[in-house]
Write a protein that holds these residues in place. Structure first.
Motif, short mmCIF file in Angstrom:
data_model
loop_
_atom_site.label_atom_id
_atom_site.label_comp_id
_atom_site.label_asym_id
_atom_site.label_seq_id
_atom_site.Cartn_x
_atom_site.Cartn_y
_atom_site.Cartn_z
N SER A 52 -14.53 -44.14 40.59
CA SER A 52 -15.30 -42.95 40.88
C SER A 52 -16.40 -42.39 39.67
CB SER A 52 -14.86 -41.81 41.41
OG SER A 52 -15.78 -40.67 41.50
N PHE A 53 -17.74 -43.10 39.47
CA PHE A 53 -18.60 -42.66 38.57
C PHE A 53 -19.10 -41.31 38.81
CE2 PHE A 53 -20.38 -47.26 38.46
CZ PHE A 53 -19.50 -47.55 37.55
N GLU A 54 -18.95 -40.58 39.90
CA GLU A 54 -19.23 -39.31 40.15
C GLU A 54 -18.31 -38.35 39.49
OE1 GLU A 54 -20.26 -37.65 43.85
OE2 GLU A 54 -20.98 -35.85 42.76
N LEU A 55 -16.93 -38.76 39.29
CA LEU A 55 -16.04 -37.85 38.63
C LEU A 55 -16.14 -38.04 37.40
CD1 LEU A 55 -12.58 -38.13 40.85
CD2 LEU A 55 -14.21 -36.29 40.27
N ASN A 56 -16.39 -39.48 36.79
CA ASN A 56 -16.86 -39.77 35.41
C ASN A 56 -17.78 -38.78 34.91
OD1 ASN A 56 -17.46 -40.93 32.95
ND2 ASN A 56 -17.54 -43.08 33.71
N ALA A 57 -18.84 -38.89 35.49
CA ALA A 57 -20.02 -37.97 34.78
C ALA A 57 -19.64 -36.55 35.30
CB ALA A 57 -21.12 -38.12 35.97
N GLU A 58 -19.20 -36.14 36.21
CA GLU A 58 -19.14 -34.49 36.23
C GLU A 58 -17.98 -33.86 35.57
OE1 GLU A 58 -21.21 -32.98 38.20
OE2 GLU A 58 -21.98 -34.61 38.60
N LEU A 59 -16.80 -34.74 35.62
CA LEU A 59 -15.68 -34.12 34.46
C LEU A 59 -16.02 -34.39 33.05
CD1 LEU A 59 -12.53 -35.52 36.30
CD2 LEU A 59 -13.51 -33.33 36.50
N SER A 60 -16.85 -35.17 32.83
CA SER A 60 -17.28 -35.15 31.44
C SER A 60 -18.16 -33.93 31.20
CB SER A 60 -18.24 -36.50 31.06
OG SER A 60 -17.27 -37.59 31.17
N ALA A 61 -19.00 -33.87 32.02
CA ALA A 61 -19.87 -32.57 31.86
C ALA A 61 -19.07 -31.29 31.77
CB ALA A 61 -20.84 -32.42 33.04
N LEU A 62 -17.91 -31.39 32.69
CA LEU A 62 -17.09 -30.28 32.59
C LEU A 62 -16.60 -29.73 31.30
CD1 LEU A 62 -15.35 -27.65 34.15
CD2 LEU A 62 -13.79 -29.32 34.94
N SER A 63 -16.25 -30.88 30.41
CA SER A 63 -15.43 -31.05 29.26
C SER A 63 -16.46 -30.07 28.31
CB SER A 63 -14.85 -31.96 28.75
OG SER A 63 -15.78 -32.96 28.36
N TRP A 64 -17.87 -30.60 28.36
CA TRP A 64 -18.88 -30.07 27.48
C TRP A 64 -18.94 -28.70 27.93
CZ3 TRP A 64 -20.12 -31.31 22.82
CH2 TRP A 64 -20.24 -32.70 22.45
N GLU A 65 -19.12 -28.22 29.09
CA GLU A 65 -19.47 -26.89 29.63
C GLU A 65 -18.42 -25.81 29.13
OE1 GLU A 65 -20.55 -26.91 33.46
OE2 GLU A 65 -21.10 -24.45 33.65
N ALA A 66 -17.02 -26.49 29.31
CA ALA A 66 -15.79 -25.76 28.69
C ALA A 66 -16.03 -25.44 27.19
CB ALA A 66 -14.69 -26.43 29.14
N TYR A 67 -16.36 -26.43 26.46
CA TYR A 67 -16.44 -26.52 25.08
C TYR A 67 -17.47 -25.45 24.58
CZ TYR A 67 -17.13 -28.20 20.36
OH TYR A 67 -17.27 -28.23 18.85
N ASP A 68 -18.75 -25.64 25.49
CA ASP A 68 -20.11 -24.86 24.74
C ASP A 68 -19.85 -23.61 25.18
OD1 ASP A 68 -21.25 -26.84 23.48
OD2 ASP A 68 -22.28 -27.49 25.29
N ARG A 69 -19.24 -23.15 26.42
CA ARG A 69 -19.10 -21.69 26.72
C ARG A 69 -17.80 -20.95 26.75
NH1 ARG A 69 -20.67 -22.12 32.64
NH2 ARG A 69 -19.50 -20.09 32.63
N GLN A 70 -17.00 -21.80 26.15
CA GLN A 70 -15.84 -21.27 25.93
C GLN A 70 -14.87 -20.87 27.06
OE1 GLN A 70 -14.00 -21.34 22.87
NE2 GLN A 70 -15.41 -22.94 22.16
#
Lengths: 255, 165
Positions: free
Chosen positions: A80-98
């Protein structure tokens, strides 16, 4: 400072996250990077070691020196490319917004629950794709229409067999045989039948593990890369077996 | 000529969308996948038309696809692999792969006849080698930008407002 219970909770979530990514066909270094980033967002250091079927890792709290380790199986999920893209984005969001863990967990659950593309829609797209492939290789319009229907048949068979939980290799042999056998009706007409036969099985090519394997090897995850390439090669051999069965039957028409 | 190039790009785009659909990409990725596939395949078509061999032409095309996925990936927040793997698939050398398999079978059928079996062995090597080289060039060329522009490639899915240059 984290308590032992908090550390355990974080480790279990990261285990779930990392195995989901690995199972969905993401290359190893991205899984490692995303997990470390997620750990950093939650204030811990994560050390990951990923294999083909299992992921082991440690979560360290550098303030207290507390370490928690976890081993998790990688589930055999569809790519699933969708999970690849969305979960990667989630890790950045968690990192940037703590983001705190419960919020990350909720977002994760929401992303994972999204439906995949409709199987019928995929079926038609794949049929059109393989038909245009035939055109690219110089097939005439009659061959193109044969490849379109052959792919519909083969891919439908693959979807049905996957839903019934058949063995991977059996699915590939059966659907490559079915598609190429159907495409061999082109031999009866005056058309570019060789192109039709050759392209009828190409929708099965395991492109994702092939390319991930090369990326893994170049990035130093050599064992994982070779494991991916080996499993891709096994699938390609299965395609060749199915195609060979057809060719053995119809080869006199091709000479 | 222009029509041929355009139709080559068009069919490559359709093929990439369909093969991409098997791997369930996010909806917003489809236009970019189609664009990259069309650009890459049409470039390979032009290069091969002007006498370049298939392996080198595939390498050029895959580098273009790789760089394109790096440039466009940030805009729609998709990792490079999500965009370039489907875009590469229409360049898989299917006819060479097929001829390899066919020659293998014919080789087995003509073991007793040394002239014919030599001929088929040569076919297996020739076609198999081309297949291998092209697939390797495709993977290596598209992945090269990941290694060259490490930092940028790893933050494509990050929200732009947090990226400090």
């Amino acid at each position: 400072m984290k308590t032992a219970a908090e550390l355990k909770e974080i480790a279990q979530f990261i285990a779930e996250y990392a195995t989901r990514l690995m199972g969905s066909g993401v290359h190893t270094s991205r899984v490692v990077r995303n997990s470390k980033r997620l750990g950093e967002a939650l204030g811990v250091r994560v050390i990951v070691s990923a294999f083909q079927k299992v992921v082991t890792f440690s979560v360290c709290d550098d303030d207290s020196g507390e370490v928690y380790s976890e081993v998790a199986d990688i589930p055999p999920l569809p790519i699933s490319f969708e999970l690849n893209a969305e979960l990667s984005a989630l890790s950045w969001e968690a990192y940037d917004r703590q983001m705190p863990l419960p919020e990350i967990r909720a977002r994760y659950a929401e992303i994972v629950a999204r439906p995949r593309l409709d199987p019928i829609f995929t079926l038609i797209l794949v049929g059109l794709a393989n038909a245009s492939f035939c055109r690219l290789f110089g097939g005439d319009w009659f061959a193109v229409s044969i490849v379109f229907t052959a792919t519909l048949l083969g891919f439908f068979l693959r979807q049905r067999m996957q839903a019934r939980g058949f063995n991977h290799y059996v699915i590939f042999i059966a659907s490559s045989f079915a598609a190429s056998m159907y495409a061999s009706v082109a031999l009866m007409f005056d058309t570019t039948s060789e192109v039709a036969l050759a392209t009828s099985v190409l929708y099965l090519i395991p492109g994702v593990p092939l390319i991930n394997g090369v990326i893994d090897i170049v990035e130093g995850h050599v064992l994982n890369g070779i494991a991916r390439l080996t499993s891709a090669l096994m699938l390609i051999i299965c395609i060749a077996i199915g195609l060979s069965c057809t060719l053995m039957i119809v080869k006199n028409g091709l000479l | 000529m222009l029509f041929e190039i355009l139709s080559d790009g068009f069919f490559a785009a359709v093929a990439a969308i369909g093969f991409g659909a098997i791997s369930d990409p996010p909806m917003r990725a489809f236009p970019v996948i189609a664009l990259l596939a069309a650009a890459g395949h049409a470039l390979r078509f032009v290069l091969m038309h002007n006498g370049m061999d298939i392996a080198t032409a595939s390498l050029c095309a895959s580098v273009v696809i790789g760089v394109g996925s790096l440039l466009l990936g940030g805009r729609i927040r998709c990792p490079m692999t999500v965009l370039f793997i489907p875009a590469l698939l229409p360049m898989i050398p299917g006819m060479y792969a097929y001829k390899t398999v066919f020659a293998m079978i014919m080789f087995m059928q003509h073991l007793g006849d040394s002239a014919a079996s030599t001929l088929y062995m040569e076919e297996i090597l020739r076609n198999g080698f081309v297949t291998f080289c092209v697939i390797f060039m495709l993977a290596a060329g598209a992945a090269a930008p990941i290694f060259l522009f490490n930092k940028r490639a790893h933050s494509l899915t990050r929200n732009k407002k947090y990226i400090s240059e």
